[in-house]
Design a protein around this motif. Structure first.
Motif, PDB file in Angstrom:
ATOM      1  N   GLY A 218     -52.450  60.012 -72.054  1.00  0.00           N
ATOM      2  CA  GLY A 218     -51.927  60.345 -70.733  1.00  0.00           C
ATOM      3  C   GLY A 218     -52.384  61.747 -70.412  1.00  0.00           C
ATOM      4  N   CYS A 219     -51.743  62.361 -69.459  1.00  0.00           N
ATOM      5  CA  CYS A 219     -52.103  63.746 -69.162  1.00  0.00           C
ATOM      6  C   CYS A 219     -50.979  64.461 -68.445  1.00  0.00           C
ATOM      7  CB  CYS A 219     -53.389  63.814 -68.322  1.00  0.00           C
ATOM      8  SG  CYS A 219     -53.235  63.202 -66.636  1.00  0.00           S
ATOM      9  N   LEU A 220     -51.052  65.762 -68.491  1.00  0.00           N
ATOM     10  CA  LEU A 220     -50.201  66.629 -67.689  1.00  0.00           C
ATOM     11  C   LEU A 220     -51.117  67.410 -66.769  1.00  0.00           C
ATOM     12  CD1 LEU A 220     -47.433  67.938 -67.034  1.00  0.00           C
ATOM     13  CD2 LEU A 220     -47.983  69.684 -68.752  1.00  0.00           C
ATOM     14  N   VAL A 221     -50.896  67.273 -65.478  1.00  0.00           N
ATOM     15  CA  VAL A 221     -51.642  68.075 -64.515  1.00  0.00           C
ATOM     16  C   VAL A 221     -50.855  69.366 -64.281  1.00  0.00           C
ATOM     17  CG1 VAL A 221     -52.560  68.219 -62.172  1.00  0.00           C
ATOM     18  CG2 VAL A 221     -52.602  66.038 -63.397  1.00  0.00           C
ATOM     19  N   ILE A 222     -51.529  70.486 -64.479  1.00  0.00           N
ATOM     20  CA  ILE A 222     -50.903  71.806 -64.305  1.00  0.00           C
ATOM     21  C   ILE A 222     -51.643  72.511 -63.184  1.00  0.00           C
ATOM     22  CG2 ILE A 222     -50.227  73.957 -65.415  1.00  0.00           C
ATOM     23  CD1 ILE A 222     -50.567  72.534 -68.119  1.00  0.00           C
ATOM     24  N   ARG A 223     -51.041  72.521 -61.999  1.00  0.00           N
ATOM     25  CA  ARG A 223     -51.691  73.152 -60.866  1.00  0.00           C
ATOM     26  C   ARG A 223     -51.795  74.664 -61.073  1.00  0.00           C
ATOM     27  NH1 ARG A 223     -52.482  70.386 -56.444  1.00  0.00           N
ATOM     28  NH2 ARG A 223     -54.391  71.599 -56.620  1.00  0.00           N
ATOM     29  N   ASP A 224     -52.922  75.208 -60.665  1.00  0.00           N
ATOM     30  CA  ASP A 224     -53.139  76.644 -60.796  1.00  0.00           C
ATOM     31  C   ASP A 224     -52.821  77.092 -62.222  1.00  0.00           C
ATOM     32  OD1 ASP A 224     -53.845  79.184 -60.116  1.00  0.00           O
ATOM     33  OD2 ASP A 224     -52.135  79.571 -58.811  1.00  0.00           O
ATOM     34  N   ARG A 225     -53.448  76.403 -63.180  1.00  0.00           N
ATOM     35  CA  ARG A 225     -53.113  76.562 -64.591  1.00  0.00           C
ATOM     36  C   ARG A 225     -53.204  78.002 -65.090  1.00  0.00           C
ATOM     37  NH1 ARG A 225     -56.274  76.776 -68.704  1.00  0.00           N
ATOM     38  NH2 ARG A 225     -58.095  76.061 -67.541  1.00  0.00           N
ATOM     39  N   ARG A 226     -54.153  78.738 -64.569  1.00  0.00           N
ATOM     40  CA  ARG A 226     -54.330  80.114 -65.046  1.00  0.00           C
ATOM     41  C   ARG A 226     -53.169  81.023 -64.629  1.00  0.00           C
ATOM     42  NH1 ARG A 226     -59.228  78.067 -63.754  1.00  0.00           N
ATOM     43  NH2 ARG A 226     -60.895  78.199 -65.322  1.00  0.00           N
ATOM     44  N   ARG A 227     -52.452  80.610 -63.587  1.00  0.00           N
ATOM     45  CA  ARG A 227     -51.327  81.425 -63.109  1.00  0.00           C
ATOM     46  C   ARG A 227     -50.052  81.143 -63.885  1.00  0.00           C
ATOM     47  NH1 ARG A 227     -47.176  80.212 -59.744  1.00  0.00           N
ATOM     48  NH2 ARG A 227     -48.118  78.190 -59.265  1.00  0.00           N
ATOM     49  N   LEU A 228     -49.843  79.883 -64.240  1.00  0.00           N
ATOM     50  CA  LEU A 228     -48.589  79.499 -64.878  1.00  0.00           C
ATOM     51  C   LEU A 228     -48.539  79.947 -66.336  1.00  0.00           C
ATOM     52  CD1 LEU A 228     -47.717  75.895 -63.649  1.00  0.00           C
ATOM     53  CD2 LEU A 228     -46.898  78.076 -62.813  1.00  0.00           C
ATOM     54  N   ARG A 229     -47.395  80.432 -66.730  1.00  0.00           N
ATOM     55  CA  ARG A 229     -47.144  80.729 -68.137  1.00  0.00           C
ATOM     56  C   ARG A 229     -46.545  79.486 -68.765  1.00  0.00           C
ATOM     57  NH1 ARG A 229     -43.182  85.651 -67.940  1.00  0.00           N
ATOM     58  NH2 ARG A 229     -43.318  85.456 -70.216  1.00  0.00           N
ATOM     59  N   ILE A 230     -47.244  78.914 -69.744  1.00  0.00           N
ATOM     60  CA  ILE A 230     -46.762  77.695 -70.391  1.00  0.00           C
ATOM     61  C   ILE A 230     -47.114  77.752 -71.873  1.00  0.00           C
ATOM     62  CG2 ILE A 230     -48.872  76.454 -69.713  1.00  0.00           C
ATOM     63  CD1 ILE A 230     -47.060  73.934 -69.469  1.00  0.00           C
ATOM     64  N   ARG A 231     -46.151  77.454 -72.697  1.00  0.00           N
ATOM     65  CA  ARG A 231     -46.335  77.556 -74.144  1.00  0.00           C
ATOM     66  C   ARG A 231     -46.688  76.189 -74.722  1.00  0.00           C
ATOM     67  NH1 ARG A 231     -41.727  80.371 -77.733  1.00  0.00           N
ATOM     68  NH2 ARG A 231     -42.278  82.060 -76.293  1.00  0.00           N
ATOM     69  N   PRO A 232     -47.693  76.106 -75.584  1.00  0.00           N
ATOM     70  CA  PRO A 232     -48.053  74.808 -76.183  1.00  0.00           C
ATOM     71  C   PRO A 232     -46.975  74.304 -77.130  1.00  0.00           C
ATOM     72  CG  PRO A 232     -49.303  76.588 -77.196  1.00  0.00           C
ATOM     73  CD  PRO A 232     -48.581  77.196 -76.029  1.00  0.00           C
ATOM     74  N   LEU A 233     -46.962  72.990 -77.355  1.00  0.00           N
ATOM     75  CA  LEU A 233     -46.051  72.389 -78.323  1.00  0.00           C
ATOM     76  C   LEU A 233     -46.697  72.271 -79.687  1.00  0.00           C
ATOM     77  CD1 LEU A 233     -44.653  69.372 -76.224  1.00  0.00           C
ATOM     78  CD2 LEU A 233     -43.733  71.692 -76.395  1.00  0.00           C
ATOM     79  N   VAL A 234     -48.020  72.150 -79.697  1.00  0.00           N
ATOM     80  CA  VAL A 234     -48.777  71.933 -80.933  1.00  0.00           C
ATOM     81  C   VAL A 234     -49.835  73.028 -81.063  1.00  0.00           C
ATOM     82  CG1 VAL A 234     -50.280  70.334 -82.185  1.00  0.00           C
ATOM     83  CG2 VAL A 234     -48.417  69.439 -80.768  1.00  0.00           C
ATOM     84  N   TYR A 235     -49.942  73.585 -82.263  1.00  0.00           N
ATOM     85  CA  TYR A 235     -50.911  74.646 -82.511  1.00  0.00           C
ATOM     86  C   TYR A 235     -51.988  74.154 -83.486  1.00  0.00           C
ATOM     87  CZ  TYR A 235     -47.517  77.670 -80.253  1.00  0.00           C
ATOM     88  OH  TYR A 235     -46.657  78.221 -79.334  1.00  0.00           O
TER      89      TYR A 235
END
Length: 335
Positions: A218-235
């Motif tokens: 599947g996927c997650l669309v993240i609009r304006d991805r460079r602007r949003l602060r989002i932490r990954p779940l998997v490293y």
């Protein structure tokens, strides 16, 4: 006839759909291609570069269908992971700005269980109740917004009742209030047109197996991805723009893109056919049984029917068939 000999009628496509032959062919072709078998992250050699180009081509296909930028599409294992990445990723990365999220009581467990987990970690969640028609009033969400609200999460189409939620109105309202908005589109993607250029949705989740694609992608669309602060779940290796580490499954990504393209090509004809089937089904079943249809039929997806019959439980398949046969026989003597 023995039970084992009976061929069941499958009415559970809200849970999963059968993979389309065209999608399967595209996946098998990639799996059997000796030129594109490599890890797409291994760009130091030609096989890896070929695999990477296939991933990026599929990413562009998905983005074109959803009307977003290709680098805003982050491949995941499905909508469950995408929902978790959206909610936890935003909450944990922005906890210094606020610790309040809003969702509804009728969300999928992928959202509700994630919210429960965040509550245990000190976040506050407001759960908005639906009205009697089964949809969420935008005004109720607006009333729940606080200065420390980070995110609103609302499904596009309810997986139980099929009632389609007012996501465009909520998206506009959230945007005007400066709050991020996430949409779980698992029951909508492929079935309905989604144009992210026309609605200020910040994050959108989907699963391929809901529209005749493979499970596990599947996927997650993240609009304006460079602007949003989002932490990954998997490293790990930092794949998917550092948000979803792990080797990207080339054949499954190709399957997702192929299924979404196929769905878009047949969307209007499929929608018309399913609307007719739902109307016919409800007409026939209500003519022989005291059926209660749940949710506002006028705003419900034609792909989902939710009904109940007094005295018959959801697991009583044999009893249901027996009752239908008896009622039909009584209503049509001599036939």
């Amino acid at each position: 006839m023995n039970k084992i000999d009976k061929v069941p009628l499958y009415f559970d496509t809200a849970a999963t759909t059968q993979i389309a032959p065209e999608v399967l062919s595209a996946m098998v072709a990639q799996l059997g291609n000796n030129e594109s078998f490599a890890n797409p992250s291994s760009a130091v050699h030609l096989p890896g570069q070929i695999a990477s180009s296939l991933i990026e081509g599929a990413r562009e296909q998905v983005a074109a269908e959803l009307r977003c930028e290709s680098d805003e599409v982050v491949f995941t294992s499905g909508a469950t992971e995408a929902n978790n990445l959206a909610l936890r990723g935003i909450a944990l990365a922005n906890a210094d700005q606020g610790r309040h999220l809003i969702t509804s009581k009728i969300e999928h467990k992928a959202v509700l269980s994630c919210c429960e987990s965040l509550e245990r970690e000190g976040f506050e969640i407001t759960y908005v109740s639906p009205n009697k028609q089964g949809w969420i009033e935008p005004s109720d969400i607006e009333s729940a917004i606080r200065p420390d609200t980070l995110l609103v999460s609302l499904m596009h189409t309810n997986n139980e009742t099929g009632v389609m939620q007012p996501v465009d109105e909520v998206a506009t309202m959230a945007y005007e209030r400066g709050v991020l908005f996430h949409v779980d589109a698992a029951q909508a993607a492929g079935k309905f047109s989604i144009n992210l250029n026309e609605s200020p949705v910040d994050l959108l989740s989907l699963s391929a197996h809901k529209f005749h694609g493979p499970k596990g992608i599947g996927c997650l669309v993240i609009r304006d991805r460079r602007r949003l602060r989002i932490r990954p779940l998997v490293y790990g290796g930092g794949q998917e723009f550092g948000l979803r580490s792990g080797t990207v499954p080339t054949h499954q990504v190709i399957g997702l893109a192929a299924a979404l393209k196929l769905a878009a090509e047949s969307r209007e004809s499929a929608l018309a056919q399913v609307k007719g089937l739902k109307a016919h089904f409800l007409s026939r079943i209500t003519s022989v049984l005291p059926v209660t249809v749940h949710g506002d039929v006028r705003s419900a997806s034609p792909y989902i029917v939710n009904l109940s019959i007094a005295g018959i439980g959801s697991a009583c398949g044999e009893e249901f068939i027996s009752v239908v046969a008896t009622r039909k026989s009584a209503a049509s003597p001599g036939r």
